[in-house]
Design an enzyme around this catalytic site. Structure first.
Site, mmCIF file in Angstrom:
data_model
loop_
_atom_site.group_PDB
_atom_site.id
_atom_site.type_symbol
_atom_site.label_atom_id
_atom_site.label_comp_id
_atom_site.label_asym_id
_atom_site.label_seq_id
_atom_site.Cartn_x
_atom_site.Cartn_y
_atom_site.Cartn_z
ATOM 1 N N ASP A 274 21.707 13.135 1.155
ATOM 2 C CA ASP A 274 22.472 13.532 -0.023
ATOM 3 C C ASP A 274 23.594 12.502 -0.206
ATOM 4 O O ASP A 274 23.848 11.655 0.650
ATOM 5 C CB ASP A 274 23.018 14.954 0.160
ATOM 6 C CG ASP A 274 23.351 15.593 -1.182
ATOM 7 O OD1 ASP A 274 23.382 16.830 -1.257
ATOM 8 O OD2 ASP A 274 23.561 14.844 -2.162
ATOM 9 N N GLU A 470 28.989 22.292 -7.528
ATOM 10 C CA GLU A 470 29.192 22.127 -6.092
ATOM 11 C C GLU A 470 30.440 22.853 -5.610
ATOM 12 O O GLU A 470 30.727 23.973 -6.055
ATOM 13 C CB GLU A 470 29.177 20.628 -5.753
ATOM 14 C CG GLU A 470 27.870 19.966 -6.231
ATOM 15 C CD GLU A 470 27.668 18.562 -5.729
ATOM 16 O OE1 GLU A 470 27.174 17.727 -6.479
ATOM 17 O OE2 GLU A 470 28.003 18.296 -4.558
HETATM 18 C C1 GLC Z 1 25.034 15.848 -4.855
HETATM 19 C C2 GLC Z 1 24.204 17.044 -4.625
HETATM 20 C C3 GLC Z 1 22.728 16.788 -4.792
HETATM 21 C C4 GLC Z 1 22.508 15.732 -5.859
HETATM 22 C C5 GLC Z 1 23.115 14.434 -5.389
HETATM 23 C C6 GLC Z 1 23.036 13.330 -6.459
HETATM 24 O O1 GLC Z 1 26.166 15.820 -4.036
HETATM 25 O O2 GLC Z 1 24.394 17.753 -3.402
HETATM 26 O O3 GLC Z 1 22.110 18.027 -5.114
HETATM 27 O O4 GLC Z 1 21.117 15.556 -6.076
HETATM 28 O O5 GLC Z 1 24.461 14.575 -4.979
HETATM 29 O O6 GLC Z 1 23.897 13.615 -7.515
#
Ligand code: GLC
Length: 604
Positions: A274, A470
């Site tokens: 991530d 988030e």
């Molecule tokens: C974020 C998220 C993830 C996402 C990634 C790219 O922090 O946790 O779900 O796909 O970054 O944006």
């Protein structure tokens, strides 16, 4: 068990390419950079394997042409066959998690929590098909979806990204979403990404990136279960999760990433980290890199830190703390995903059949989204059979979320944290615009000031939350700092949670005030809740004659009017238990049901 993903011919091609690659080319292929931190020249010179857009990171004026031009430039750079280079086409990834919602004019679907209430796997596959085509219209090949989180605490800021608190619906949807997106890897397919592995929805108190403290049996029953369906449907990528499992970060767990996912479950595709997810593994970045690579992550979403990532990984390989065999395994998986997708045979983005396609945001696409809105709505109260409303009735429409397409779309729409107002969500209809189209006599008074005895027959008051994403959507004590997630924010940026309670009246007292103002004028109120999760709404329920959970319906707000006026029945059923009190944690099957409305509830 995972499906055999790769044909023998692709495996042979991958070995042939791998055998010609230098260490620098291999490490570059394992690197995914954010578009704002890497140019096409960087892709060429450092052999980068992928570029992504973080939430809201859009080129130019965020038009299809801007997106395709950007992807074309990155692709051309990756295919440069100059001295010391091997043409390996780049993959571009985005968070198209409810349609390609970061792009101006896209069809924006209800977020997963609403789709879960529809209990309609066939619909999910159609939603995914439309989403895939609108992703391809921008020259992008990879979406970081579906989210397979099974959310056990509604205080999590990402509850709306989950189909349900229970694995049954998530499992029923997982394979259909993957098949809808990857479409047998034909021309109108994109690469899907099952996320976040594993246990993202089970953290203590719902804290984003927190610790999921459960037994392995519970982890399997609740959080791993949906992945079996996704793997069986041939999902090509899986994203590691920020959370920990019993104190160990998933990004550094060789057990979860290699022994379970790749070993026991037989996953042959690639695992991506991530956003900067490896940063938290160790105080020393170099140590974190080695930990994550050796744990089994294959591609690294290292956003702006990609040069340091490359430097550190090269050092570790040269020092022997990361075996070349692990590097080769990671690159082999990346090459196989690209070969299976046919990426080497697809023309440059500007010449692909779906690039800038006229179907993007089309009425036909929006009709699918409008159907999804209708099927997502859950009727929780309907005193005196107030619903459906009559088109000829004198209807007052109020509430801060009545005429706000940004609010009804929620997070990961145009911007990471979403947007407010109608202007940036081009196309589609607000809930008010839908009601006005159905009942031309309707009158908009956001604060309800127009309410007067005898002036209206009924009122629709659209209440709830404003967008978040988030950790910034968490409901928790303000003294617990939020991790920055997918936004390239300066280190040290302190992000605040959304609030500290599930009780809507405490966080947004304005909603109850508007309902009461109108009800006290003798006008019966239909409350429509726009929110990313179930909330404690006991006061609002008592003050309203009817109450509808609309979740985050997306761009096609008209779907709400379709049902309010009886063109379609209410068919939504709760995929999340509805809490009775702010400190409740009701979930399906709990021994002591503390739900005001149980999982599966919904009136016709
Ligand atoms: C974020 C998220 C993830 C996402 C990634 C790219 O922090 O946790 O779900 O796909 O970054 O944006």
């Amino acid at each position: 068990m995972s499906r055999r993903l790769f044909a023998a011919a692709d495996q042979e091609r991958a070995e042939a390419i791998l055998s010609r690659m230098t260490l620098a080319q291999k490490v570059g292929q394992m690197t995914q950079a954010e578009r704002m931190a890497a140019t096409p020249a960087d892709v060429r010179d450092y052999h980068l394997g992928s570029i992504l857009s973080g939430g809201g990171s859009c080129p130019g004026d965020n038009t299809l042409a801007d997106w395709v031009a950007m992807n074309d430039a990155y692709w051309a750079a990756s295919m440069d066959a100059g001295p010391g280079r091997i043409p390996i086409p780049i993959l571009y990834g985005v968070d198209a998690i409810h349609g390609n919602a970061n792009v101006r004019g896209a069809t924006v679907f209800p977020h997963n929590i609403g789709l879960g209430a529809a209990h309609d796997p066939d619909l999910i596959e159609r939603v995914a098909r439309v989403s895939a085509r609108e992703i391809l219209a921008t020259g992008v090949e990879w979406t970081f979806a579906p989210t397979l989180a099974v959310v056990r605490n509604d205080r999590w800021g990402r509850t709306y990204e989950s189909f349900s608190e229970d694995p049954e619906i998530v499992t029923a949807y997982a394979g259909r979403m993957v098949r809808g997106l990857q479409a047998d890897l034909e021309t109108d397919a994109v690469i899907a990404c099952a996320k976040h592995w594993v246990g993202d929805g089970g953290t203590t108190d719902g804290v984003d990136q927190g610790d999921t403290a459960v037994s392995e049996a519970e982890l399997e029953r609740l959080h791993i279960a949906p992945y079996h369906a996704a793997l069986a449907s041939g999902v090509l990528t899986v994203m590691a999760s920020y959370n920990s499992w019993n104190g160990e970060k998933c990004h550094g767990s060789r057990y979860l990433l290699t022994e379970v996912l790749k070993g026991k479950l037989g996953f042959e595709g690639l695992v991506i980290s991530d956003w900067d997810g490896i940063d938290y593994l160790a105080p020393d970045y170099g140590d974190a890199v080695a930990l994550a690579v050796n744990a089994g992550i294959d591609m690294f979403m290292v956003s702006a830190k990609w040069p340091e990532f490359i430097t550190q990984l090269l050092r570790h390989v040269r020092e022997g703390t990361v075996p070349v065999a692990r590097i080769d395994d990671a690159v082999r998986r990346i090459l196989l995903v690209k070969l299976a997708y046919g990426l080497f045979e697809r023309p440059r983005p500007a010449e692909r059949p779906w690039s800038c396609h006229a179907s993007f945001g089309s009425p036909a696409h929006r009709a699918v989204a409008r159907e999804a809105v209708r099927k997502s709505l859950v009727l929780l109260k309907n005193d005196r059979a107030m619903l459906p409303l009559s088109r000829g009735a004198r209807i007052l429409v109020a509430g801060k979320n009545a005429d706000n397409r940004g609010h009804q779309c929620g997070g990961f729409t145009i911007a990471w944290q979403g947007t407010s107002g109608n202007e940036q969500v081009v196309g589609g209809t607000s809930i008010w615009e839908g009601i006005r189209a159905a009942a031309p006599g309707a009158f908009l008074s956001p604060d309800g000031a127009a309410a007067a005895p005898g002036r209206f027959d009924a009122a629709v008051v659209v209440i709830g939350e404003h967008p978040y994403a988030e950790g910034m959507g968490d409901l928790r004590r303000p003294d617990r700092p939020v991790q920055r997630g997918s936004q390239a924010l300066p280190l040290g940026t302190t992000l605040s949670p959304y609030g500290d309670t599930l009780e809507l009246a405490a966080t947004h007292p304005e909603d109850l005030a508007v309902i009461r103002r109108i009800a006290e004028a003798g006008i019966p109120v239909v409350a429509v809740l726009v929110s990313g999760r179930p909330l404690v709404v006991n006061a609002e329920l008592a003050a309203a004659a009817a109450f509808v959970a609309a979740w985050l319906p997306g761009s096609e707000g008209q779907g709400v009017a379709d049902v309010l006026f009886g063109d379609y029945p209410f068919q939504g059923r709760l995929s999340f238990s509805w809490p009775r009190q702010a400190h409740g944690d009701a979930n399906r099957g709990d021994p002591v049901a503390d739900a005001l409305f149980p999982y599966g509830f919904g009136m016709d």
